[in-house]
Scaffold this motif. Structure first.
Motif, PDB file in Angstrom:
ATOM      1  N   HIS A 176     -10.355   5.883  -2.353  1.00  0.00           N
ATOM      2  CA  HIS A 176      -9.820   5.337  -1.106  1.00  0.00           C
ATOM      3  C   HIS A 176     -10.848   5.503   0.010  1.00  0.00           C
ATOM      4  N   PRO A 177     -10.938   4.518   0.921  1.00  0.00           N
ATOM      5  CA  PRO A 177     -11.974   4.582   1.961  1.00  0.00           C
ATOM      6  C   PRO A 177     -11.946   5.892   2.736  1.00  0.00           C
ATOM      7  N   TYR A 178     -10.738   6.427   3.021  1.00  0.00           N
ATOM      8  CA  TYR A 178     -10.660   7.660   3.818  1.00  0.00           C
ATOM      9  C   TYR A 178     -11.157   8.857   3.041  1.00  0.00           C
ATOM     10  N   ASN A 179     -11.250   8.761   1.711  1.00  0.00           N
ATOM     11  CA  ASN A 179     -11.805   9.872   0.936  1.00  0.00           C
ATOM     12  C   ASN A 179     -13.310   9.761   0.769  1.00  0.00           C
TER      13      ASN A 179
ATOM     14  N   ILE B  12       0.864  -1.179   0.000  1.00  0.00           N
ATOM     15  CA  ILE B  12       0.000   0.000   0.000  1.00  0.00           C
ATOM     16  C   ILE B  12       0.905   1.234   0.000  1.00  0.00           C
ATOM     17  N   CYS B  13       0.277   2.394  -0.099  1.00  0.00           N
ATOM     18  CA  CYS B  13       1.031   3.631  -0.295  1.00  0.00           C
ATOM     19  C   CYS B  13       2.103   3.811   0.792  1.00  0.00           C
TER      20      CYS B  13
ATOM     21  N   PRO C 148      -0.781   7.287  -6.779  1.00  0.00           N
ATOM     22  CA  PRO C 148      -1.643   6.146  -7.132  1.00  0.00           C
ATOM     23  C   PRO C 148      -3.000   6.578  -7.689  1.00  0.00           C
ATOM     24  N   ASP C 149      -3.615   7.620  -7.088  1.00  0.00           N
ATOM     25  CA  ASP C 149      -4.937   8.046  -7.570  1.00  0.00           C
ATOM     26  C   ASP C 149      -4.872   8.576  -8.995  1.00  0.00           C
TER      27      ASP C 149
ATOM     28  N   THR D 143      -2.727  -2.598  -3.181  1.00  0.00           N
ATOM     29  CA  THR D 143      -3.953  -3.306  -2.804  1.00  0.00           C
ATOM     30  C   THR D 143      -5.195  -2.437  -3.011  1.00  0.00           C
ATOM     31  N   LEU D 144      -5.147  -1.194  -2.520  1.00  0.00           N
ATOM     32  CA  LEU D 144      -6.355  -0.363  -2.591  1.00  0.00           C
ATOM     33  C   LEU D 144      -6.639   0.057  -4.039  1.00  0.00           C
TER      34      LEU D 144
END
Ligand code: SF4
Length: 325
Positions: free
Chosen positions: A191-194, A88-89, A271-272, A240-241
């Protein structure tokens, strides 16, 4: 008095909170979290973090600051890999160090490395290390680990059944939205946090729901479908994300009940920028499915977001009428 462990409501909180909470509670600790993100939390985060950090990392600093005076430990795992042969990042890897450097007056930090790159079985050893901060009894740690894994599996199945994470944290039976539902469905990918932090995304989910939209996210897509669609790529995505987002989005483009896709990204996120481009190209290749790419940072204004969502929803409605839906 039980030891109090604080878990910041940021970064992978929305993915792993039930696992971490159950583990620590089974060892006899009391677990508390920071509140939802607010302007004050963001302001604290901006003061403490480096300018180059992405918005979710800046917000995470604010959550650490909100917890630091009321807990014995802050849990900031050093996340390296959460799945074999994937990473992951690197921001997650460095976050405990950034916090130690930038935040004054911290309590002890539990920053156990979680690295499942070689094999998933390594996680038990890493949790044993984590549990040793609270309890020295290996049998108790093993039992707590098993209970945490089974709670996590229940949480995952509730999310796959259609719940958003904060609904699924509450241990209850049933699936929201059971029964006939004629609202148009839009997929929100990010991403879940976004996507689950309503301050970061300026209330995106609530705005869509209030506009009569049914929401699905990448986390609602079963792993086997994600794997099957991500497996169509020429080269394996090793984040993974990102792999989950791309696999789920590709699945959404094949799903006739999906009336549009919103990709939520952080400004300055490497990544985004790549996964967002892959998803947009796929959507364009598949036809004229409405697509919105929202890039967020601390300067994002509410008016701009509202205008873009309204324009996107107009496209969803026009597309639905043109398709006779
Ligand atoms: S993946 Fe992007 S948004 Fe997430 S922590 Fe890394 S740089 Fe920030």
């Amino acid at each position: 008095m039980p030891v109090i462990i604080g878990i910041p409501r940021s970064l992978l909180f929305y993915k792993y909170y039930p696992l971490w909470k159950t583990f620590f509670e089974e060892l006899g600790a009391e677990v508390t979290t920071s509140g939802h993100t607010t302007k004050a939390v963001l302001q604290e985060g901006l003061k403490l973090s480096v300018d180059e950090a992405c918005l979710p990392v800046k917000v995470a600093f604010g959550h650490v600051q909100a917890l630091r005076e009321r807990v014995d430990y802050i849990f900031i795992p050093r996340l390296v890999s959460v799945s074999p042969r994937e990473y992951i990042c690197p921001k997650f890897l460095g976050f405990p160090d950034m916090v130690r450097q930038c935040v004054q007056g911290l309590p002890a930090i539990i920053d156990t490395s979680i690295n499942m790159y070689r094999r998933e079985g390594d996680m038990f050893r890493q949790f044993s290390e984590m549990g040793a901060h609270i309890c020295k009894n290996p049998l108790k740690i093993t039992a707590a680990y098993r209970k945490a894994r089974s709670e996590m599996a229940r949480f995952d199945s509730r999310v796959e059944a259609g719940m958003l994470p904060e609904e699924a944290f509450i241990n209850r039976e049933g699936i929201p939205g059971d029964g006939p539902d004629h609202r148009p469905t839009v997929a929100v990918v990010g991403h879940p946090y976004n996507i689950y932090d309503s301050f970061i995304n300026i209330n995106l989910i609530k705005r869509l729901e209030e506009s009569g939209i049914n929401i699905v996210t990448a986390d609602n897509v079963p792993e086997r479908l994600v794997n099957s669609y991500a497996g169509t790529l020429n080269k394996k995505l090793f984040w993974t994300l990102g792999r989950r987002m791309v696999g789920a989005a590709y699945h959404f483009t094949d799903n006739p009940s999906i009336r549009g896709i919103i990709h939520v990204a952080s400004f300055a996120c490497g990544p985004d920028s790549m996964t967002g481009d892959m998803i947009e190209r796929k959507v364009r290749r598949k036809g004229n499915l409405p697509f919105l790419n929202l890039i967020l940072d601390e300067h994002t204004g509410e008016a701009g977001i509202v205008t873009r969502i309204e324009a996107f929803l107009d496209m969803v409605n026009m597309h639905g009428q043109a398709s006779g839906i």
